[in-house]
Design an enzyme around this catalytic site. Structure first.
Site, short mmCIF file in Angstrom:
data_model
loop_
_atom_site.label_atom_id
_atom_site.label_comp_id
_atom_site.label_asym_id
_atom_site.label_seq_id
_atom_site.Cartn_x
_atom_site.Cartn_y
_atom_site.Cartn_z
CB CYS A 190 -0.80 -0.09 1.36
SG CYS A 190 -2.33 1.16 0.78
CD GLU A 206 -1.97 -5.95 5.09
OE1 GLU A 206 -2.54 -4.84 5.49
OE2 GLU A 206 -1.74 -6.35 4.00
CG HIS A 229 -4.12 -3.09 2.81
ND1 HIS A 229 -3.10 -2.97 3.59
CD2 HIS A 229 -4.63 -2.07 2.48
CE1 HIS A 229 -3.27 -1.56 3.72
NE2 HIS A 229 -4.01 -1.06 3.13
#
Length: 219
Positions: A87, A192, A190
């Site tokens: 990001c 994650e 993202h």
């Protein structure tokens, strides 16, 4: 090598670090994770993850405050450690950003960061799920099948030559979703927070890192 892989997650008070650690731990308990801004720990690591949440100028100032600019240059450019920017961390890899005020970035990849100009009916920031458009064969996304949806949260995007772009996304126009230059990978989304496909992207980055380290050790 997996058990010996030392991952340095850069700690400069601008990242979503806990989620990244949890994602890596879910993939494997064997990786050695260090959250650090210590020069020696970064230089002794095998690979680097540069997270980022917030504004570009603030992030650069935090990196300067912790004396990380030269350390990252040594680790990433001179020592060629496999590196992942996530990001804002991806945006920091580039030459400059127009966010708030024109600010120089790390300059690891040629290009600039610009505000998303929304088309009619689209909102900024761009928040939510969007599908990747894979631009060329690569070790990070080749294993994705039909599900290519990743989670985005951002108001700016990277503008760079197509030679560095692994994948794009469409939000009124095509924009860079992931980039690669030599030992450096960037993901605007993202991983994650992107559930199964995000974990797969992180796993693929770590396995790609191991393969690059093994190649270098043979030289």
């Amino acid at each position: 090598m997996q058990q010996d892989l030392k991952i340095a997650i850069i700690d400069y008070n601008m990242g979503n670090i806990k989620s990244i650690i949890n994602a890596i731990r879910y993939i494997s308990d064997n990786y050695k994770i260090t959250v650090t801004h210590d020069k020696d720990e970064i230089l002794s690591s095998n690979c680097i993850i540069l997270p980022g949440v917030g504004a570009f100028p603030d992030a650069i100032n935090k990196l300067k405050e912790k004396d990380l600019i030269n350390t990252l240059h040594t680790a990433v450019i001179e020592n060629k450690k496999p590196t992942l920017g996530i990001c804002l961390g991806m945006q920091l890899l580039f030459s400059s950003s127009e966010e708030i005020t024109l600010t120089n970035g790390l300059g690891f990849i040629p290009g600039k960061v610009s505000y998303i100009i929304p088309k009619k009916g689209l909102r900024v920031p761009h928040v939510g799920w969007n599908s990747l458009i894979i631009e060329r064969d690569n070790e990070i996304f080749n294993s994705l099948k039909e599900d290519k949806d990743f989670y985005f949260v951002h108001s700016l995007h990277v503008e760079c030559d197509d030679e560095y772009i692994l994948a794009k996304f469409n939000y009124g126009k095509l924009m860079a979703a992931a980039v690669k230059k030599d030992n450096i990978i960037g993901m605007q989304f993202h991983p994650e927070k992107s559930q199964r496909v995000g974990l797969l992207a992180i796993r693929n980055f770590l396995e790609w890192s191991i393969s690059k380290i093994n190649e270098d050790n043979k030289c």
